[in-house]
Design a protein around this motif. Structure first.
Motif, short mmCIF file in Angstrom:
data_model
loop_
_atom_site.label_atom_id
_atom_site.label_comp_id
_atom_site.label_asym_id
_atom_site.label_seq_id
_atom_site.Cartn_x
_atom_site.Cartn_y
_atom_site.Cartn_z
N THR A 1 -15.05 -9.22 5.02
CA THR A 1 -14.86 -8.20 3.97
C THR A 1 -15.78 -8.50 2.77
N GLU B 1 -1.30 4.75 4.83
CA GLU B 1 -2.64 4.70 5.44
C GLU B 1 -2.68 5.34 6.82
N SER C 1 -8.40 -13.39 4.76
CA SER C 1 -9.12 -12.27 5.38
C SER C 1 -8.97 -12.31 6.89
N GLN C 2 -8.51 -11.22 7.47
CA GLN C 2 -8.42 -11.14 8.92
C GLN C 2 -9.81 -11.23 9.54
N SER C 3 -10.69 -10.32 9.10
CA SER C 3 -12.02 -10.22 9.73
C SER C 3 -12.94 -11.36 9.33
N LYS D 1 1.40 0.60 4.61
CA LYS D 1 1.48 0.89 6.04
C LYS D 1 1.80 2.37 6.25
C1 F6R Z 1 -4.49 -2.40 5.92
C2 F6R Z 1 -5.61 -3.30 6.21
C3 F6R Z 1 -6.56 -3.58 5.11
C4 F6R Z 1 -7.12 -5.01 5.20
C5 F6R Z 1 -8.23 -5.21 4.16
C6 F6R Z 1 -8.78 -6.61 4.19
O1 F6R Z 1 -3.67 -2.22 7.04
O2 F6R Z 1 -5.78 -3.76 7.31
O3 F6R Z 1 -5.99 -3.36 3.86
O4 F6R Z 1 -6.07 -5.91 5.00
O5 F6R Z 1 -9.27 -4.30 4.38
O6 F6R Z 1 -9.38 -6.89 5.41
P1 F6R Z 1 -9.63 -8.37 5.87
O7 F6R Z 1 -8.30 -9.00 6.04
O8 F6R Z 1 -10.39 -8.25 7.16
O9 F6R Z 1 -10.43 -9.05 4.78
#
Ligand code: F6R
Length: 609
Positions: A353, A489, A348-350, A486
């Motif tokens: 989620t 969206e 997860s980036q953030s 990509k």
């Molecule tokens: C698409 C995108 C989303 C995130 C998804 C998970 O460009 O950014 O599909 O990858 O919402 O988000 P994280 O990584 O924050 O859990």
């Protein structure tokens, strides 16, 4: 990424620093602080959270007197967001104060050496070692002291420095982190980027790696790494404030695509030890524990899930452990067969989620060991995981992920080889070869980024499309999923990704004259198979773009257009081939006039189910 501002001049510094930090907020931050130097004494105020908290704490800067100072917005890397970890940091006696942007890769070794000499640390940051080193190396000559200190550092840094013994100066130095010096009639500035100084001046020096600047109220001297005075070209900034925030790029998404080589380097380099083996800082798993896992589950959403699909192919091939990859919102409700013999890998980036967090909790409640790959330090997913590997991508502002996706991929490769090495499933030669290719990835990606104008030209033809299809096999299929997402969206062109061999089981009925199909064909051993699928869609009138490695000339005979990409270790090809696909989506959306950084109906952090 952290923001730095510094000022020395005729006016009170604190309000100017707070104003500069406000302009740097867009870079992303979790805490802020300033240090003011007056009458040979440094005063510091800092706090976790929004800039307003710091602002209220020091009455908008009015309670802090002095005409020289440095300020910082921190985006946590080493140590969670907290008052203690916020910058500025002081040296042992307090006579130096510094702010830092970047990552000191050898900080653990330096910290241990300093602790052996009796140094006590007030924070968990890598930055604090630099403050203590400045004091340890102090010769009385500020330039020489800085030179000796940076000679001990490995990694990236932009530093703003105050010294109580040099009350009429502020100093700065940079290596692989951005820093400018700005000149105005009322005083001189240092800053991470021009946005912070545009209200005062448009005249700047762009510091190069290794350069050190000493700023006084009415003059600035720049030195090279050898300590020789140099003349820098004074540049005049013509950008608007909005353009400056984006580093001159039209959108954050393009800026972040272009930042991928640096982000990948920052993610890889601290994790390869001097002995050529992988060092995974956030992992406490022993060899015995790794051996005991029967299965790895990868759980994530959206693009992070697509990284997981790559992860399944790579981990199974390299580490020979069965991997299941699941969309987090599906996993959480499917009574998963997860137990204490499962390693659950969360991506997860953030780190916030909602579905991914719920999947993590579900897995933990069933006894699984949780390792997460996260970009935001101190996020909920990071704090609830047993082990965390951070992607050093810096804050990602564009809703559509690019550099976070790419750094997640690199951690997957490192993890796969780390597990394989620990379990004796990879020989030293293969490991060494793979790591060399990994280190070279940023340069290979740069070669694609340099071709952005050609990709833009091609993408302009796509902007009139209603539908697009992305096909590929194996790792190419995993990238097709991301390429398709990509495009759709941000450009709102309907698009779907298919495993190339699956097309003929239904979807091929949608192909008609003129349908656009992007065939990803970088998986060498399956190239001929994918070419057969290209023939199938061509026979039904499709317009085909083939993405393949340089040298695969056969592709040109089959497809209408070919985009050649550089070669790398076969399992790392997703990192290369996704880049032209990101650019394709970006430029198609731009040609359609879409709101690229904030596509309709989407949010950067999806904290609801
Ligand atoms: C698409 C995108 C989303 C995130 C998804 C998970 O460009 O950014 O599909 O990858 O919402 O988000 P994280 O990584 O924050 O859990």
């Amino acid at each position: 990424m952290c923001g730095i501002i510094g000022f020395i001049g005729g006016e009170q510094a604190a309000p100017i620093l707070l104003g500069g930090l406000k302009k740097l907020e867009y870079r992303g931050y979790d805490s802020a602080g300033i240090a003011i130097l007056e009458n040979g004494q440094i005063d510091i105020a800092k706090s976790k959270g929004r800039l307003e908290i710091l602002y209220d704490k020091i009455d908008g800067g009015r309670s802090f007197h002095g005409t020289a100072g440095i300020g910082h917005t921190r985006w946590a890397t080493h140590g969670e967001p907290s008052d203690a970890n916020s910058h500025p940091h002081r040296s042992r006696s307090g006579k130096f104060a510094i702010v830092h942007n970047g990552i000191i890769e050898n900080y653990a070794t330096l910290k241990a050496q300093l602790q052996d000499k009796g140094c006590e640390f007030a924070s968990e940051t890598d930055t604090e070692v630099i403050a203590h080193l400045l004091e340890q190396n102090d010769t009385g000559d500020l330039l020489e002291t800085i030179r000796r200190t940076v000679a001990q550092l490995e990694g990236s840094y932009a530093l703003g420095i105050l010294s109580e013994e040099h009350p009429d100066e502020i100093a700065c130095v940079r290596c692989a982190s951005p820093l400018i010096v700005a000149l105005s009639d009322g005083g001189n500035f240092i800053a991470s980027d021009v946005t912070a100084v545009l209200p005062y001046t448009r005249h700047i020096y762009q510091l190069d790696d290794g350069e050190i600047a000493l700023l006084r109220r009415d003059d600035v001297t720049v030195y090279n790494a050898e300590g020789r005075r140099i003349e820098k070209e004074l540049k005049t900034i013509t950008w608007s404030v909005a353009a400056a925030e984006k580093g001159g790029y039209e959108h954050f998404m393009l800026k972040e695509i272009m930042e991928q080589p640096q982000a990948i380097s920052a993610t890889i380099s601290p994790r390869i030890g001097n002995d050529g083996r992988i060092v995974l800082d956030g992992i406490s798993l022993t060899k015995e524990e790794l051996k005991a896992f029967h299965r790895i589950f990868i759980l994530a959403c959206g693009s992070a899930y697509h990284v997981g699909v790559v992860g399944k192919y790579v981990i199974e091939e390299v580490a020979r452990i069965p991997v299941e990859v699941d969309i987090a919102s599906e996993f959480r409700y499917r009574m998963p067969l997860v137990d204490e013999r499962s390693l659950v890998l969360i991506i997860s980036q953030s780190g916030e989620t909602a579905d991914t967090l719920a999947a993590l909790r579900e897995a933990k409640s069933r006894g699984a060991r949780v390792l997460s790959i996260v970009n935001v330090v101190g996020s909920t997913i990071a704090s609830e995981s047993d082990d965390v590997l951070y992607t050093w991508a810096g804050p990602e502002i564009s809703v559509a992920t690019t550099k976070a996706y790419s750094t997640q991929l690199t951690l997957i490769y490192l993890l796969a080889f780390y597990i394989a090495d620990a379990l004796g499933r990879v020989d030293t030669l293969t490991l060494r070869h793979a790591l060399n290719e990994l280190i070279a990835l940023p340069d290979q990606i740069q070669k694609i980024l340099d071709q952005a104008p050609q990709i833009e030209q091609f993408a302009q033809r796509l902007c009139y499309l209603d539908h697009a299809y992305f096909i590929g096999r194996n790792l190419d299929y995993a990238v097709a999923l991301e390429a398709s997402l990509k495009l759709k969206e941000i450009s709102y062109i309907h698009s779907e990704a298919y495993a190339a061999g699956e097309l003929k089981h239904g979807t091929i009925s949608l192909i008609e004259p003129g349908t656009f199909v992007a065939a990803l064909a970088c998986c060498e051993r399956l190239f001929d198979k994918t070419v057969s699928n290209i023939r199938e869609v061509k026979a039904r009138g499709a317009q085909v773009l083939c993405v393949t490695q340089q040298g695969n000339e056969a592709a040109a005979q089959q497809a209408d257009h070919v985009f050649y990409v550089p070669r790398t270790y076969p399992l790392f090809m997703p990192s290369i081939e996704v880049v032209p696909m990101q650019l394709l989506g970006y430029y198609a959306a731009k040609a359609r006039g879409c709101d690229i950084d904030k596509p309709r109906n989407l949010a950067k952090s999806v904290t609801v189910e």
